[in-house]
Design an enzyme around this catalytic site. Sequence first.
Site, mmCIF file in Angstrom:
data_model
loop_
_atom_site.group_PDB
_atom_site.id
_atom_site.type_symbol
_atom_site.label_atom_id
_atom_site.label_comp_id
_atom_site.label_asym_id
_atom_site.label_seq_id
_atom_site.Cartn_x
_atom_site.Cartn_y
_atom_site.Cartn_z
ATOM 1 N N SER A 77 30.423 17.196 46.329
ATOM 2 C CA SER A 77 29.672 17.938 47.338
ATOM 3 C C SER A 77 30.620 18.413 48.443
ATOM 4 O O SER A 77 31.560 19.169 48.160
ATOM 5 C CB SER A 77 28.546 17.066 47.874
ATOM 6 O OG SER A 77 27.594 17.842 48.551
ATOM 7 N N ASP A 88 20.217 19.848 40.243
ATOM 8 C CA ASP A 88 20.667 19.480 41.598
ATOM 9 C C ASP A 88 19.709 20.084 42.623
ATOM 10 O O ASP A 88 19.426 21.276 42.595
ATOM 11 C CB ASP A 88 22.088 20.013 41.795
ATOM 12 C CG ASP A 88 22.782 19.462 43.021
ATOM 13 O OD1 ASP A 88 22.171 19.497 44.103
ATOM 14 O OD2 ASP A 88 23.932 19.009 42.886
ATOM 15 N N HIS A 99 21.865 15.566 42.295
ATOM 16 C CA HIS A 99 23.042 15.519 43.168
ATOM 17 C C HIS A 99 23.510 14.086 43.442
ATOM 18 O O HIS A 99 24.469 13.886 44.190
ATOM 19 C CB HIS A 99 22.687 16.220 44.494
ATOM 20 C CG HIS A 99 23.884 16.668 45.296
ATOM 21 N ND1 HIS A 99 24.756 17.643 44.859
ATOM 22 C CD2 HIS A 99 24.356 16.278 46.516
ATOM 23 C CE1 HIS A 99 25.698 17.832 45.773
ATOM 24 N NE2 HIS A 99 25.490 17.008 46.780
#
Lengths: 275, 275
Positions: free
Chosen positions: A146, A222, A254
Amino acid sequence: MMEVVSENRSFGGRQIVAKHNSTACNTEMTFAVYLPPQAEDGEVPVLWYLSGLTCTHENAMTKGGFQEHCARHGIAIVFPDTSPRGEGVANDEAYDLGQGAGFYVNATCDPWRPHFQMYQYITEELYDLVEKEFPINDRHGITGHSMGGHGALTIAMRNPDRYQSLSAFAPIANPTNSDWGRKQLSAYLGDDETNWSAHDATLLLEQHGWQGDILIDQGASDQFLDLLKPEALSAAMARRRQAGSFRMQAGYDHSYYFVSTFAGDHVAWHAERLS
Amino acid sequence: MMEVVSENRSFGGRQIVAKHNSTACNTEMTFAVYLPPQAEDGEVPVLWYLSGLTCTHENAMTKGGFQEHCARHGIAIVFPDTSPRGEGVANDEAYDLGQGAGFYVNATCDPWRPHFQMYQYITEELYDLVEKEFPINDRHGITGHSMGGHGALTIAMRNPDRYQSLSAFAPIANPTNSDWGRKQLSAYLGDDETNWSAHDATLLLEQHGWQGDILIDQGASDQFLDLLKPEALSAAMARRRQAGSFRMQAGYDHSYYFVSTFAGDHVAWHAERLS
Protein backbone atom coordinates in the site's frame (compact mmCIF):
# COMPACT_ATOMS: atom_id res chain seq x y z
CA MET A 1 23.66 3.82 19.33
CA MET A 2 21.27 0.99 18.68
CA GLU A 3 19.48 -0.75 21.55
CA VAL A 4 17.83 -4.16 21.23
CA VAL A 5 14.25 -4.02 22.56
CA SER A 6 13.38 -7.69 22.15
CA GLU A 7 14.60 -10.85 20.51
CA ASN A 8 12.60 -14.01 19.77
CA ARG A 9 13.69 -17.25 18.16
CA SER A 10 11.65 -17.78 15.00
CA PHE A 11 12.07 -20.51 12.37
CA GLY A 12 15.58 -21.16 13.63
CA GLY A 13 16.58 -17.49 13.25
CA ARG A 14 16.25 -14.32 15.29
CA GLN A 15 13.38 -11.80 15.22
CA ILE A 16 14.90 -8.63 16.66
CA VAL A 17 13.24 -5.32 17.52
CA ALA A 18 15.61 -2.40 18.07
CA LYS A 19 15.51 1.35 18.57
CA HIS A 20 17.98 4.13 17.91
CA ASN A 21 18.20 7.89 17.90
CA SER A 22 17.66 8.91 14.30
CA THR A 23 19.58 11.90 12.99
CA ALA A 24 17.40 12.11 9.90
CA CYS A 25 14.12 12.13 11.83
CA ASN A 26 15.50 13.83 14.94
CA THR A 27 13.69 11.42 17.24
CA GLU A 28 13.94 7.86 18.50
CA MET A 29 12.92 5.31 15.87
CA THR A 30 11.98 1.65 16.30
CA PHE A 31 12.47 -1.04 13.64
CA ALA A 32 12.57 -4.82 13.35
CA VAL A 33 15.04 -7.16 11.65
CA TYR A 34 14.64 -10.87 11.09
CA LEU A 35 17.90 -12.76 10.66
CA PRO A 36 17.59 -16.25 9.12
CA PRO A 37 19.60 -19.18 10.50
CA GLN A 38 22.11 -18.76 7.65
CA ALA A 39 23.17 -15.40 9.17
CA GLU A 40 24.96 -17.35 11.92
CA ASP A 41 27.51 -18.47 9.35
CA GLY A 42 28.07 -15.30 7.33
CA GLU A 43 26.48 -12.30 5.66
CA VAL A 44 23.12 -12.67 3.94
CA PRO A 45 21.17 -10.48 1.48
CA VAL A 46 18.44 -8.26 2.94
CA LEU A 47 14.88 -7.46 1.89
CA TRP A 48 13.29 -4.17 2.98
CA TYR A 49 9.55 -4.30 3.70
CA LEU A 50 7.88 -0.87 3.87
CA SER A 51 4.50 -0.88 5.61
CA GLY A 52 1.28 0.96 4.89
CA LEU A 53 -0.84 3.66 6.52
CA THR A 54 -1.39 3.35 10.30
CA CYS A 55 1.26 0.60 10.63
CA THR A 56 4.37 0.50 12.80
CA HIS A 57 7.30 -1.90 12.45
CA GLU A 58 5.14 -4.49 14.16
CA ASN A 59 2.20 -5.25 11.86
CA ALA A 60 3.96 -7.09 9.06
CA MET A 61 6.44 -8.58 11.52
CA THR A 62 3.63 -10.34 13.38
CA LYS A 63 1.03 -10.89 10.65
CA GLY A 64 2.93 -11.17 7.37
CA GLY A 65 4.42 -14.62 7.84
CA PHE A 66 7.68 -13.56 6.19
CA GLN A 67 10.04 -15.26 8.66
CA GLU A 68 9.37 -18.79 7.42
CA HIS A 69 10.15 -17.85 3.84
CA CYS A 70 13.22 -15.80 4.76
CA ALA A 71 14.55 -18.72 6.80
CA ARG A 72 14.05 -21.07 3.86
CA HIS A 73 15.81 -18.77 1.41
CA GLY A 74 18.49 -17.42 3.74
CA ILE A 75 17.71 -13.73 3.46
CA ALA A 76 17.13 -11.14 6.20
CA ILE A 77 14.13 -8.79 6.25
CA VAL A 78 13.84 -5.31 7.77
CA PHE A 79 10.54 -3.78 8.91
CA PRO A 80 10.98 0.00 9.47
CA ASP A 81 8.37 2.19 11.09
CA THR A 82 6.18 4.31 8.77
CA SER A 83 6.92 7.70 10.33
CA PRO A 84 8.63 9.47 13.21
CA ARG A 85 6.69 9.36 16.48
CA GLY A 86 6.76 10.65 20.03
CA GLU A 87 6.64 13.84 21.99
CA GLY A 88 7.28 16.96 19.96
CA VAL A 89 6.61 15.19 16.65
CA ALA A 90 3.80 16.80 14.65
CA ASN A 91 0.65 14.81 14.00
CA ASP A 92 -2.80 15.11 12.45
CA GLU A 93 -6.14 13.70 13.55
CA ALA A 94 -6.58 11.94 10.21
CA TYR A 95 -5.24 8.39 9.93
CA ASP A 96 -3.62 9.20 6.60
CA LEU A 97 -1.43 12.19 7.53
CA GLY A 98 1.36 12.62 10.05
CA GLN A 99 2.33 9.81 12.42
CA GLY A 100 1.83 6.42 10.74
CA ALA A 101 1.66 8.12 7.34
CA GLY A 102 5.13 9.42 6.45
CA PHE A 103 4.72 8.52 2.75
CA TYR A 104 8.49 7.96 2.45
CA VAL A 105 9.29 11.57 1.50
CA ASN A 106 11.48 14.30 3.01
CA ALA A 107 9.04 16.97 4.17
CA THR A 108 9.95 20.53 3.21
CA CYS A 109 6.94 22.22 4.82
CA ASP A 110 6.14 22.94 8.46
CA PRO A 111 5.01 21.50 10.81
CA TRP A 112 6.36 18.29 9.23
CA ARG A 113 9.86 19.36 8.15
CA PRO A 114 11.71 18.90 11.51
CA HIS A 115 11.00 15.16 11.81
CA PHE A 116 9.32 13.75 8.69
CA GLN A 117 12.45 12.82 6.70
CA MET A 118 11.49 9.22 5.97
CA TYR A 119 13.06 9.10 2.52
CA GLN A 120 16.50 9.93 3.88
CA TYR A 121 15.90 7.72 6.91
CA ILE A 122 15.13 4.62 4.84
CA THR A 123 17.58 5.09 1.98
CA GLU A 124 20.57 6.30 4.00
CA GLU A 125 20.49 6.27 7.78
CA LEU A 126 18.72 2.97 8.51
CA TYR A 127 20.32 1.40 5.42
CA ASP A 128 23.78 2.16 6.79
CA LEU A 129 22.84 1.19 10.35
CA VAL A 130 21.53 -2.22 9.29
CA GLU A 131 24.65 -2.92 7.23
CA LYS A 132 26.83 -1.92 10.20
CA GLU A 133 24.98 -3.72 12.99
CA PHE A 134 23.87 -6.98 11.36
CA PRO A 135 25.48 -9.69 9.19
CA ILE A 136 24.08 -8.22 5.96
CA ASN A 137 25.90 -8.10 2.65
CA ASP A 138 25.52 -5.38 0.02
CA ARG A 139 22.62 -7.06 -1.81
CA HIS A 140 19.38 -5.22 -0.98
CA GLY A 141 15.86 -5.84 -2.25
CA ILE A 142 12.83 -3.72 -1.46
CA THR A 143 9.09 -4.33 -1.27
CA GLY A 144 6.11 -2.93 0.59
CA HIS A 145 2.35 -2.82 0.97
CA SER A 146 0.00 0.00 0.00
CA MET A 147 1.75 3.25 1.09
CA GLY A 148 4.80 1.01 1.56
CA GLY A 149 4.44 -0.33 -1.98
CA HIS A 150 4.54 3.29 -3.14
CA GLY A 151 7.65 3.74 -1.01
CA ALA A 152 9.36 0.63 -2.39
CA LEU A 153 8.70 1.48 -6.03
CA THR A 154 9.71 5.15 -5.80
CA ILE A 155 12.76 4.54 -3.61
CA ALA A 156 14.06 1.72 -5.81
CA MET A 157 13.62 3.60 -9.08
CA ARG A 158 15.43 6.64 -7.65
CA ASN A 159 18.27 4.58 -6.14
CA PRO A 160 19.08 1.80 -8.60
CA ASP A 161 22.59 1.58 -7.16
CA ARG A 162 21.32 0.77 -3.67
CA TYR A 163 18.63 -1.84 -4.48
CA GLN A 164 18.95 -4.87 -6.74
CA SER A 165 15.40 -6.30 -6.66
CA LEU A 166 11.91 -4.80 -6.45
CA SER A 167 8.33 -5.86 -5.80
CA ALA A 168 5.16 -4.46 -4.25
CA PHE A 169 1.86 -5.56 -2.69
CA ALA A 170 -1.14 -3.40 -3.67
CA PRO A 171 0.93 -0.23 -3.97
CA ILE A 172 -0.44 3.31 -4.05
CA ALA A 173 0.51 3.48 -7.69
CA ASN A 174 -0.27 7.01 -8.81
CA PRO A 175 -0.44 9.29 -5.74
CA THR A 176 -0.31 12.56 -7.69
CA ASN A 177 -3.69 11.56 -9.06
CA SER A 178 -5.32 10.10 -5.90
CA ASP A 179 -6.74 11.19 -2.56
CA TRP A 180 -4.08 8.86 -1.16
CA GLY A 181 -1.30 11.14 -2.28
CA ARG A 182 -2.44 14.64 -3.25
CA LYS A 183 -3.33 15.56 0.33
CA GLN A 184 -0.08 14.21 1.78
CA LEU A 185 2.27 15.41 -0.97
CA SER A 186 0.71 18.85 -0.64
CA ALA A 187 1.15 18.86 3.13
CA TYR A 188 4.70 17.52 3.14
CA LEU A 189 6.10 19.07 -0.07
CA GLY A 190 3.91 22.10 -0.71
CA ASP A 191 1.47 22.98 -3.45
CA ASP A 192 3.94 23.08 -6.34
CA GLU A 193 3.08 19.79 -8.02
CA THR A 194 6.33 19.66 -9.94
CA ASN A 195 7.92 18.59 -6.66
CA TRP A 196 5.57 15.63 -6.37
CA SER A 197 6.50 13.66 -9.46
CA ALA A 198 9.67 12.20 -7.90
CA HIS A 199 7.32 10.39 -5.50
CA ASP A 200 4.87 8.87 -7.98
CA ALA A 201 5.62 5.31 -9.08
CA THR A 202 3.71 5.60 -12.35
CA LEU A 203 5.46 8.83 -13.36
CA LEU A 204 8.89 7.50 -12.32
CA LEU A 205 8.32 4.32 -14.25
CA GLU A 206 7.37 6.26 -17.37
CA GLN A 207 10.48 8.43 -17.06
CA HIS A 208 13.12 6.04 -15.77
CA GLY A 209 11.79 2.48 -15.56
CA TRP A 210 13.58 -0.06 -13.45
CA GLN A 211 16.81 -1.86 -14.27
CA GLY A 212 15.47 -5.34 -13.48
CA ASP A 213 12.06 -6.95 -13.47
CA ILE A 214 9.26 -5.97 -11.08
CA LEU A 215 6.70 -8.19 -9.32
CA ILE A 216 3.38 -6.54 -8.41
CA ASP A 217 0.50 -8.34 -6.67
CA GLN A 218 -2.88 -6.64 -6.39
CA GLY A 219 -6.08 -8.07 -4.93
CA ALA A 220 -9.00 -7.90 -7.36
CA SER A 221 -11.42 -7.41 -4.44
CA ASP A 222 -9.29 -4.76 -2.75
CA GLN A 223 -11.60 -2.25 -1.07
CA PHE A 224 -9.23 0.61 -1.98
CA LEU A 225 -8.83 0.04 -5.72
CA ASP A 226 -10.09 3.56 -6.48
CA LEU A 227 -7.35 5.06 -4.35
CA LEU A 228 -4.54 2.70 -5.36
CA LYS A 229 -5.04 3.10 -9.12
CA PRO A 230 -3.27 -0.08 -10.22
CA GLU A 231 -4.40 0.51 -13.80
CA ALA A 232 -2.12 3.55 -14.06
CA LEU A 233 0.96 1.56 -13.10
CA SER A 234 0.08 -1.51 -15.14
CA ALA A 235 -0.52 0.62 -18.22
CA ALA A 236 2.79 2.43 -17.69
CA MET A 237 4.60 -0.88 -17.33
CA ALA A 238 3.10 -2.13 -20.58
CA ARG A 239 3.77 1.10 -22.47
CA ARG A 240 7.40 1.13 -21.40
CA ARG A 241 7.81 -2.64 -22.03
CA GLN A 242 9.02 -2.83 -18.41
CA ALA A 243 10.11 -6.37 -17.55
CA GLY A 244 8.04 -7.85 -14.75
CA SER A 245 4.79 -9.44 -13.64
CA PHE A 246 1.66 -7.54 -12.69
CA ARG A 247 -0.68 -10.07 -11.09
CA MET A 248 -4.35 -9.35 -10.34
CA GLN A 249 -5.33 -11.88 -7.67
CA ALA A 250 -9.02 -12.88 -7.78
CA GLY A 251 -10.91 -12.61 -4.51
CA TYR A 252 -8.19 -11.00 -2.40
CA ASP A 253 -8.67 -7.78 -0.45
CA HIS A 254 -6.22 -5.24 1.02
CA SER A 255 -5.56 -7.05 4.31
CA TYR A 256 -2.63 -9.02 5.69
CA TYR A 257 -4.50 -12.15 4.57
CA PHE A 258 -3.60 -10.98 1.07
CA VAL A 259 -0.01 -10.04 1.98
CA SER A 260 0.71 -13.28 3.84
CA THR A 261 -0.74 -15.39 1.03
CA PHE A 262 1.78 -14.01 -1.46
CA ALA A 263 4.66 -13.32 0.95
CA GLY A 264 6.33 -16.58 -0.08
CA ASP A 265 6.30 -15.65 -3.75
CA HIS A 266 7.85 -12.25 -3.06
CA VAL A 267 10.59 -13.57 -0.78
CA ALA A 268 11.46 -16.20 -3.39
CA TRP A 269 11.47 -13.51 -6.10
CA HIS A 270 13.94 -11.36 -4.18
CA ALA A 271 16.07 -14.27 -3.01
CA GLU A 272 16.55 -15.43 -6.58
CA ARG A 273 17.72 -11.97 -7.66
CA LEU A 274 19.86 -11.22 -4.61
CA SER A 275 21.70 -14.51 -4.13
CA MET B 1 -28.33 -18.32 14.41
CA MET B 2 -24.82 -17.69 13.23
CA GLU B 3 -23.83 -14.36 11.69
CA VAL B 4 -20.70 -13.86 9.57
CA VAL B 5 -18.72 -10.86 10.85
CA SER B 6 -16.00 -10.87 8.20
CA GLU B 7 -14.54 -12.98 5.43
CA ASN B 8 -11.12 -12.66 3.80
CA ARG B 9 -9.54 -14.69 1.03
CA SER B 10 -6.39 -16.35 2.38
CA PHE B 11 -4.16 -18.89 0.60
CA GLY B 12 -6.97 -19.67 -1.80
CA GLY B 13 -9.44 -20.41 0.99
CA ARG B 14 -11.71 -18.39 3.27
CA GLN B 15 -10.86 -16.90 6.68
CA ILE B 16 -14.25 -16.38 8.32
CA VAL B 17 -15.11 -14.69 11.63
CA ALA B 18 -18.62 -15.37 12.94
CA LYS B 19 -20.70 -14.79 16.04
CA HIS B 20 -23.67 -16.56 17.55
CA ASN B 21 -25.78 -16.58 20.68
CA SER B 22 -24.34 -19.34 22.81
CA THR B 23 -26.74 -21.39 24.93
CA ALA B 24 -23.90 -22.88 26.95
CA CYS B 25 -22.32 -19.52 27.81
CA ASN B 26 -25.58 -17.55 27.78
CA THR B 27 -23.99 -14.71 25.83
CA GLU B 28 -22.87 -13.85 22.32
CA MET B 29 -19.66 -15.64 21.34
CA THR B 30 -17.27 -14.89 18.48
CA PHE B 31 -15.08 -17.48 16.74
CA ALA B 32 -13.07 -17.89 13.55
CA VAL B 33 -12.94 -20.68 10.97
CA TYR B 34 -10.49 -21.04 8.12
CA LEU B 35 -11.73 -23.16 5.22
CA PRO B 36 -9.03 -24.40 2.84
CA PRO B 37 -9.58 -24.35 -0.95
CA GLN B 38 -10.43 -28.07 -0.83
CA ALA B 39 -13.60 -27.25 1.14
CA GLU B 40 -15.10 -25.86 -2.09
CA ASP B 41 -15.31 -29.41 -3.40
CA GLY B 42 -16.48 -31.34 -0.35
CA GLU B 43 -16.13 -31.86 3.37
CA VAL B 44 -12.72 -31.61 5.01
CA PRO B 45 -11.35 -32.63 8.42
CA VAL B 46 -11.11 -29.91 11.07
CA LEU B 47 -8.44 -28.94 13.60
CA TRP B 48 -9.44 -27.09 16.78
CA TYR B 49 -6.93 -24.54 18.07
CA LEU B 50 -7.55 -23.43 21.67
CA SER B 51 -5.80 -20.20 22.62
CA GLY B 52 -4.07 -19.10 25.80
CA LEU B 53 -4.60 -16.53 28.54
CA THR B 54 -5.68 -13.02 27.41
CA CYS B 55 -6.34 -14.17 23.84
CA THR B 56 -9.52 -13.93 21.79
CA HIS B 57 -10.31 -15.85 18.58
CA GLU B 58 -8.10 -13.32 16.81
CA ASN B 59 -4.53 -13.77 18.08
CA ALA B 60 -3.70 -17.14 16.56
CA MET B 61 -5.81 -16.37 13.49
CA THR B 62 -3.62 -13.37 12.66
CA LYS B 63 -0.24 -14.36 14.11
CA GLY B 64 -0.07 -18.17 14.00
CA GLY B 65 0.40 -18.62 10.27
CA PHE B 66 -1.84 -21.69 10.23
CA GLN B 67 -3.75 -20.86 7.06
CA GLU B 68 -0.90 -21.65 4.68
CA HIS B 69 -0.41 -25.10 6.19
CA CYS B 70 -4.15 -25.85 6.36
CA ALA B 71 -4.49 -24.88 2.69
CA ARG B 72 -1.63 -27.20 1.74
CA HIS B 73 -3.07 -30.14 3.66
CA GLY B 74 -6.76 -29.50 3.00
CA ILE B 75 -7.97 -29.23 6.57
CA ALA B 76 -10.06 -26.54 8.25
CA ILE B 77 -9.07 -24.85 11.52
CA VAL B 78 -11.33 -23.31 14.18
CA PHE B 79 -10.18 -20.58 16.59
CA PRO B 80 -12.71 -20.25 19.46
CA ASP B 81 -12.62 -17.44 22.01
CA THR B 82 -11.09 -18.23 25.42
CA SER B 83 -14.07 -17.18 27.56
CA PRO B 84 -17.50 -15.57 27.51
CA ARG B 85 -17.43 -11.76 27.31
CA GLY B 86 -19.68 -8.76 27.35
CA GLU B 87 -22.09 -6.93 29.57
CA GLY B 88 -23.30 -8.91 32.55
CA VAL B 89 -20.45 -11.43 32.27
CA ALA B 90 -18.35 -11.63 35.44
CA ASN B 91 -14.72 -10.60 35.29
CA ASP B 92 -11.65 -10.12 37.47
CA GLU B 93 -8.93 -7.49 37.39
CA ALA B 94 -6.26 -10.16 37.05
CA TYR B 95 -5.26 -11.17 33.51
CA ASP B 96 -5.46 -14.85 34.45
CA LEU B 97 -9.01 -15.11 35.81
CA GLY B 98 -12.40 -14.40 34.25
CA GLN B 99 -12.68 -12.96 30.74
CA GLY B 100 -9.83 -14.23 28.55
CA ALA B 101 -9.11 -17.01 31.05
CA GLY B 102 -11.96 -19.53 30.93
CA PHE B 103 -9.58 -22.49 31.38
CA TYR B 104 -11.93 -24.74 29.38
CA VAL B 105 -14.00 -25.86 32.40
CA ASN B 106 -17.68 -25.63 33.36
CA ALA B 107 -17.76 -23.30 36.36
CA THR B 108 -19.86 -24.49 39.29
CA CYS B 109 -19.21 -21.51 41.56
CA ASP B 110 -20.57 -17.97 41.47
CA PRO B 111 -20.01 -15.43 40.05
CA TRP B 112 -18.66 -17.56 37.17
CA ARG B 113 -21.32 -20.26 36.90
CA PRO B 114 -23.91 -18.37 34.75
CA HIS B 115 -21.59 -17.85 31.74
CA PHE B 116 -18.27 -19.67 32.17
CA GLN B 117 -19.22 -23.01 30.60
CA MET B 118 -16.35 -23.24 28.16
CA TYR B 119 -15.93 -27.01 28.35
CA GLN B 120 -19.49 -27.61 27.20
CA TYR B 121 -19.23 -24.78 24.69
CA ILE B 122 -16.16 -26.21 22.97
CA THR B 123 -16.97 -29.92 23.13
CA GLU B 124 -20.68 -29.73 22.30
CA GLU B 125 -22.23 -26.44 21.24
CA LEU B 126 -19.54 -25.00 18.96
CA TYR B 127 -18.57 -28.51 17.81
CA ASP B 128 -22.10 -29.10 16.58
CA LEU B 129 -22.46 -25.61 15.12
CA VAL B 130 -19.28 -25.92 13.09
CA GLU B 131 -20.32 -29.32 11.72
CA LYS B 132 -23.72 -27.90 10.78
CA GLU B 133 -22.64 -24.60 9.24
CA PHE B 134 -19.41 -25.50 7.40
CA PRO B 135 -18.27 -28.27 5.02
CA ILE B 136 -16.59 -30.25 7.80
CA ASN B 137 -16.56 -34.02 8.08
CA ASP B 138 -16.56 -36.01 11.33
CA ARG B 139 -12.76 -36.13 11.67
CA HIS B 140 -11.68 -33.68 14.39
CA GLY B 141 -8.22 -32.95 15.77
CA ILE B 142 -7.42 -30.64 18.65
CA THR B 143 -4.43 -28.54 19.68
CA GLY B 144 -3.75 -25.36 21.62
CA HIS B 145 -1.19 -23.09 23.22
CA SER B 146 -0.49 -22.63 26.93
CA MET B 147 -3.94 -22.52 28.64
CA GLY B 148 -5.25 -23.77 25.30
CA GLY B 149 -2.77 -26.63 25.32
CA HIS B 150 -4.20 -27.58 28.69
CA GLY B 151 -7.66 -27.37 27.14
CA ALA B 152 -6.72 -29.50 24.15
CA LEU B 153 -5.09 -32.25 26.20
CA THR B 154 -7.83 -32.47 28.82
CA ILE B 155 -10.71 -32.22 26.36
CA ALA B 156 -9.26 -34.85 24.03
CA MET B 157 -8.49 -37.36 26.77
CA ARG B 158 -12.02 -37.00 28.17
CA ASN B 159 -13.69 -37.23 24.75
CA PRO B 160 -11.80 -39.83 22.73
CA ASP B 161 -14.91 -40.45 20.64
CA ARG B 162 -15.04 -36.83 19.47
CA TYR B 163 -11.35 -36.18 18.64
CA GLN B 164 -9.04 -38.35 16.56
CA SER B 165 -5.74 -36.48 16.85
CA LEU B 166 -4.02 -34.46 19.57
CA SER B 167 -1.12 -32.06 20.01
CA ALA B 168 -0.16 -29.05 22.12
CA PHE B 169 2.17 -26.03 22.15
CA ALA B 170 3.70 -25.25 25.57
CA PRO B 171 0.64 -26.52 27.48
CA ILE B 172 -0.14 -25.76 31.11
CA ALA B 173 0.64 -29.36 31.92
CA ASN B 174 -0.10 -29.82 35.59
CA PRO B 175 -2.49 -27.04 36.72
CA THR B 176 -3.45 -28.68 40.03
CA ASN B 177 0.16 -28.12 41.02
CA SER B 178 0.76 -24.63 39.56
CA ASP B 179 -0.20 -21.01 40.15
CA TRP B 180 -1.56 -21.24 36.62
CA GLY B 181 -4.32 -23.61 37.70
CA ARG B 182 -4.87 -23.72 41.44
CA LYS B 183 -6.23 -20.19 41.58
CA GLN B 184 -8.55 -20.68 38.61
CA LEU B 185 -9.74 -24.21 39.41
CA SER B 186 -10.51 -23.03 42.95
CA ALA B 187 -12.47 -20.04 41.67
CA TYR B 188 -14.40 -21.91 38.98
CA LEU B 189 -14.84 -25.34 40.63
CA GLY B 190 -14.52 -24.66 44.37
CA ASP B 191 -12.00 -25.73 46.95
CA ASP B 192 -12.63 -29.49 46.81
CA GLU B 193 -9.56 -30.55 44.86
CA THR B 194 -11.06 -33.89 43.89
CA ASN B 195 -13.10 -31.94 41.34
CA TRP B 196 -9.95 -30.55 39.76
CA SER B 197 -8.27 -33.71 38.55
CA ALA B 198 -10.53 -34.07 35.51
CA HIS B 199 -8.90 -30.84 34.27
CA ASP B 200 -5.24 -31.73 34.74
CA ALA B 201 -3.46 -33.15 31.69
CA THR B 202 -0.80 -34.95 33.69
CA LEU B 203 -3.33 -36.63 35.99
CA LEU B 204 -5.61 -37.57 33.09
CA LEU B 205 -2.71 -39.00 31.17
CA GLU B 206 -1.67 -41.12 34.13
CA GLN B 207 -5.23 -42.40 34.58
CA HIS B 208 -6.49 -42.72 31.01
CA GLY B 209 -3.75 -41.98 28.49
CA TRP B 210 -4.65 -41.18 24.92
CA GLN B 211 -5.77 -43.59 22.23
CA GLY B 212 -3.31 -42.32 19.61
CA ASP B 213 0.03 -40.59 19.69
CA ILE B 214 0.54 -37.06 21.04
CA LEU B 215 2.82 -34.29 19.74
CA ILE B 216 4.01 -31.74 22.32
CA ASP B 217 6.32 -28.81 21.52
CA GLN B 218 7.83 -26.78 24.35
CA GLY B 219 10.30 -23.89 24.09
CA ALA B 220 13.41 -24.46 26.18
CA SER B 221 13.69 -20.69 26.79
CA ASP B 222 10.00 -20.28 27.64
CA GLN B 223 9.69 -17.57 30.30
CA PHE B 224 6.86 -19.50 31.98
CA LEU B 225 8.46 -22.92 32.41
CA ASP B 226 7.91 -22.81 36.19
CA LEU B 227 4.18 -22.38 35.67
CA LEU B 228 3.76 -24.76 32.73
CA LYS B 229 5.55 -27.71 34.39
CA PRO B 230 6.38 -29.66 31.22
CA GLU B 231 8.46 -32.11 33.25
CA ALA B 232 5.32 -33.43 34.95
CA LEU B 233 3.66 -34.26 31.64
CA SER B 234 6.77 -35.63 29.97
CA ALA B 235 7.45 -37.90 32.95
CA ALA B 236 3.85 -39.11 32.92
CA MET B 237 4.06 -39.85 29.19
CA ALA B 238 7.23 -41.87 29.71
CA ARG B 239 5.88 -43.75 32.74
CA ARG B 240 2.73 -44.73 30.88
CA ARG B 241 4.65 -45.56 27.66
CA GLN B 242 2.28 -43.11 25.95
CA ALA B 243 2.93 -43.05 22.20
CA GLY B 244 4.01 -39.63 21.03
CA SER B 245 6.75 -37.01 20.74
CA PHE B 246 7.66 -34.54 23.44
CA ARG B 247 10.01 -32.01 21.83
CA MET B 248 12.03 -29.46 23.82
CA GLN B 249 12.91 -26.74 21.30
CA ALA B 250 16.18 -24.96 22.05
CA GLY B 251 16.03 -21.17 22.16
CA TYR B 252 12.27 -20.73 21.74
CA ASP B 253 10.12 -18.72 24.15
CA HIS B 254 6.36 -18.66 24.84
CA SER B 255 5.39 -16.26 22.04
CA TYR B 256 3.65 -16.65 18.72
CA TYR B 257 7.12 -16.72 17.15
CA PHE B 258 7.37 -20.14 18.78
CA VAL B 259 3.85 -21.19 17.78
CA SER B 260 4.19 -20.08 14.16
CA THR B 261 7.57 -21.79 13.79
CA PHE B 262 6.06 -25.19 14.59
CA ALA B 263 2.54 -24.60 13.26
CA GLY B 264 3.42 -26.43 10.06
CA ASP B 265 4.56 -29.53 11.93
CA HIS B 266 1.36 -29.65 13.98
CA VAL B 267 -0.96 -29.15 11.00
CA ALA B 268 0.88 -31.92 9.13
CA TRP B 269 0.66 -34.18 12.21
CA HIS B 270 -3.10 -33.74 12.43
CA ALA B 271 -3.68 -33.92 8.68
CA GLU B 272 -1.88 -37.27 8.50
CA ARG B 273 -4.06 -38.69 11.29
CA LEU B 274 -7.37 -37.18 10.13
CA SER B 275 -7.23 -37.79 6.39
